[in-house]
Scaffold this motif. Structure first.
Motif, PDB file in Angstrom:
ATOM      1  N   ALA A  79     -17.767  25.379 -31.606  1.00 23.56           N
ATOM      2  CA  ALA A  79     -16.519  26.131 -31.449  1.00 23.56           C
ATOM      3  C   ALA A  79     -16.507  26.861 -30.108  1.00 23.56           C
ATOM      4  O   ALA A  79     -15.478  26.891 -29.417  1.00 23.56           O
ATOM      5  CB  ALA A  79     -16.349  27.121 -32.600  1.00 23.56           C
ATOM      6  N   ALA A  80     -17.656  27.428 -29.713  1.00 25.17           N
ATOM      7  CA  ALA A  80     -17.745  28.094 -28.404  1.00 25.17           C
ATOM      8  C   ALA A  80     -17.491  27.087 -27.287  1.00 25.17           C
ATOM      9  O   ALA A  80     -16.807  27.393 -26.298  1.00 25.17           O
ATOM     10  CB  ALA A  80     -19.117  28.750 -28.236  1.00 25.17           C
ATOM     11  N   GLY A  81     -18.017  25.887 -27.443  1.00 23.37           N
ATOM     12  CA  GLY A  81     -17.779  24.843 -26.453  1.00 23.37           C
ATOM     13  C   GLY A  81     -16.326  24.426 -26.397  1.00 23.37           C
ATOM     14  O   GLY A  81     -15.767  24.191 -25.314  1.00 23.37           O
ATOM     15  N   ALA A  82     -15.684  24.342 -27.566  1.00 19.60           N
ATOM     16  CA  ALA A  82     -14.266  23.972 -27.603  1.00 19.60           C
ATOM     17  C   ALA A  82     -13.408  25.041 -26.945  1.00 19.60           C
ATOM     18  O   ALA A  82     -12.471  24.732 -26.200  1.00 19.60           O
ATOM     19  CB  ALA A  82     -13.831  23.747 -29.049  1.00 19.60           C
ATOM     20  N   VAL A  83     -13.736  26.318 -27.191  1.00 20.07           N
ATOM     21  CA  VAL A  83     -12.989  27.413 -26.567  1.00 20.07           C
ATOM     22  C   VAL A  83     -13.170  27.368 -25.050  1.00 20.07           C
ATOM     23  O   VAL A  83     -12.209  27.535 -24.292  1.00 20.07           O
ATOM     24  CB  VAL A  83     -13.444  28.772 -27.148  1.00 20.07           C
ATOM     25  CG1 VAL A  83     -12.933  29.936 -26.308  1.00 20.07           C
ATOM     26  CG2 VAL A  83     -12.980  28.909 -28.582  1.00 20.07           C
ATOM     27  N   ALA A  84     -14.406  27.140 -24.584  1.00 16.65           N
ATOM     28  CA  ALA A  84     -14.661  27.051 -23.143  1.00 16.65           C
ATOM     29  C   ALA A  84     -13.898  25.882 -22.521  1.00 16.65           C
ATOM     30  O   ALA A  84     -13.307  26.007 -21.438  1.00 16.65           O
ATOM     31  CB  ALA A  84     -16.157  26.911 -22.885  1.00 16.65           C
ATOM     32  N   LEU A  85     -13.884  24.742 -23.208  1.00 17.27           N
ATOM     33  CA  LEU A  85     -13.164  23.574 -22.697  1.00 17.27           C
ATOM     34  C   LEU A  85     -11.664  23.831 -22.634  1.00 17.27           C
ATOM     35  O   LEU A  85     -11.003  23.516 -21.627  1.00 17.27           O
ATOM     36  CB  LEU A  85     -13.469  22.353 -23.571  1.00 17.27           C
ATOM     37  CG  LEU A  85     -12.759  21.059 -23.185  1.00 17.27           C
ATOM     38  CD1 LEU A  85     -13.186  20.612 -21.787  1.00 17.27           C
ATOM     39  CD2 LEU A  85     -13.064  19.971 -24.209  1.00 17.27           C
ATOM     40  N   LEU A  86     -11.097  24.428 -23.687  1.00 16.45           N
ATOM     41  CA  LEU A  86      -9.667  24.741 -23.686  1.00 16.45           C
ATOM     42  C   LEU A  86      -9.329  25.746 -22.589  1.00 16.45           C
ATOM     43  O   LEU A  86      -8.291  25.626 -21.925  1.00 16.45           O
ATOM     44  CB  LEU A  86      -9.234  25.271 -25.050  1.00 16.45           C
ATOM     45  CG  LEU A  86      -9.192  24.229 -26.176  1.00 16.45           C
ATOM     46  CD1 LEU A  86      -8.888  24.895 -27.510  1.00 16.45           C
ATOM     47  CD2 LEU A  86      -8.159  23.165 -25.868  1.00 16.45           C
ATOM     48  N   ALA A  88     -10.918  26.131 -19.736  1.00 17.87           N
ATOM     49  CA  ALA A  88     -10.983  25.428 -18.442  1.00 17.87           C
ATOM     50  C   ALA A  88      -9.742  24.560 -18.231  1.00 17.87           C
ATOM     51  O   ALA A  88      -9.179  24.524 -17.130  1.00 17.87           O
ATOM     52  CB  ALA A  88     -12.251  24.576 -18.377  1.00 17.87           C
ATOM     53  N   LEU A  89      -9.296  23.873 -19.275  1.00 17.38           N
ATOM     54  CA  LEU A  89      -8.097  23.041 -19.160  1.00 17.38           C
ATOM     55  C   LEU A  89      -6.860  23.894 -18.900  1.00 17.38           C
ATOM     56  O   LEU A  89      -5.995  23.526 -18.096  1.00 17.38           O
ATOM     57  CB  LEU A  89      -7.917  22.198 -20.418  1.00 17.38           C
ATOM     58  CG  LEU A  89      -8.962  21.094 -20.634  1.00 17.38           C
ATOM     59  CD1 LEU A  89      -8.739  20.408 -21.977  1.00 17.38           C
ATOM     60  CD2 LEU A  89      -8.928  20.083 -19.498  1.00 17.38           C
ATOM     61  N   LEU A  90      -6.766  25.044 -19.562  1.00 18.32           N
ATOM     62  CA  LEU A  90      -5.641  25.946 -19.343  1.00 18.32           C
ATOM     63  C   LEU A  90      -5.650  26.475 -17.910  1.00 18.32           C
ATOM     64  O   LEU A  90      -4.603  26.543 -17.253  1.00 18.32           O
ATOM     65  CB  LEU A  90      -5.695  27.102 -20.342  1.00 18.32           C
ATOM     66  CG  LEU A  90      -4.599  28.155 -20.227  1.00 18.32           C
ATOM     67  CD1 LEU A  90      -3.232  27.534 -20.484  1.00 18.32           C
ATOM     68  CD2 LEU A  90      -4.856  29.292 -21.189  1.00 18.32           C
TER      69      LEU A  90
END
Length: 198
Positions: A79-86, A88-90
């Protein structure tokens, strides 16, 4: 790092070179674990924990890295990785919109860059915190506090990121070794900050 042994008679390299070699092997293991992208925070956090253990006399090897990683991969890490990825994309989408020539784009780009830089510093300092092994929200809170209290350490984190990016840009195969020295730099900043402020 305290507790390091001295060079034995006939030994070609001293303990500092051993730590450097271990850092590169941990970096290579970290780079491989980072390939799915959502595992980046867990991989970097594990690298920092393993390298922090080197100062306490524990081996800093790729084998120990994988053993620690196996014990801790859990849904919270992904979940931490998904938040970081989102995030970065934002950030990239915001910069793309700013580059599209919208009114107020230059000011927006500056604000977005400042927010992105602050988020990067807090995210990387979170990975270096010992709390990241078990509790990401606590690690982020402590890293946010650290980033505000220790501006010099935050500047060192940005310098480490810039150095890692420059090394990867100059010689692309170095990108697979860069996570180790980056994790060592993050760990050193956290240990330094702990010695000064805690």
């Amino acid at each position: 790092m305290t507790g390091m042994r001295t060079r034995e008679p006939g030994e070609v390299f001293g303990p500092r070179m051993t730590l450097f070699a271990d850092t590169l092997s941990v970096g290579l293991a970290t780079a491989l674990v980072c390939l799915p992208v959502v595992t980046i925070p867990a991989a970097l956090s594990t690298a920092c924990a393993v390298l922090r253990g080197a100062g306490e006399g524990q081996p800093a090897t790729a084998g120990r890295y994988l053993a620690v990683l196996r014990q801790r991969l859990r849904p919270g890490d992904l979940a931490a990785g998904a938040v970081a990825l989102l995030g970065a994309l934002l950030f990239l989408a915001d910069l793309a919109l700013a580059g599209a020539g919208l009114p107020g784009a230059p000011a927006f780009a500056v604000v977005a860059a400042a927010i992105g830089t602050a988020a990067l510093v807090v995210g990387l300092r979170s990975c270096a915190r010992p709390e990241s092994l078990t509790n990401w929200p606590a690690a982020v809170r402590e890293a946010s506090r650290d980033a505000l209290q220790d501006i010099g350490g935050s500047a060192l984190v940005l310098l480490a990121v810039a150095t890692a990016a420059l090394c990867s840009w100059m010689l692309v195969p170095l990108a697979f070794l860069v996570p180790g020295p980056l994790a060592l730099a993050l760990t050193a900043v956290d240990v330094r900050q702990g010695a000064e402020f805690r």
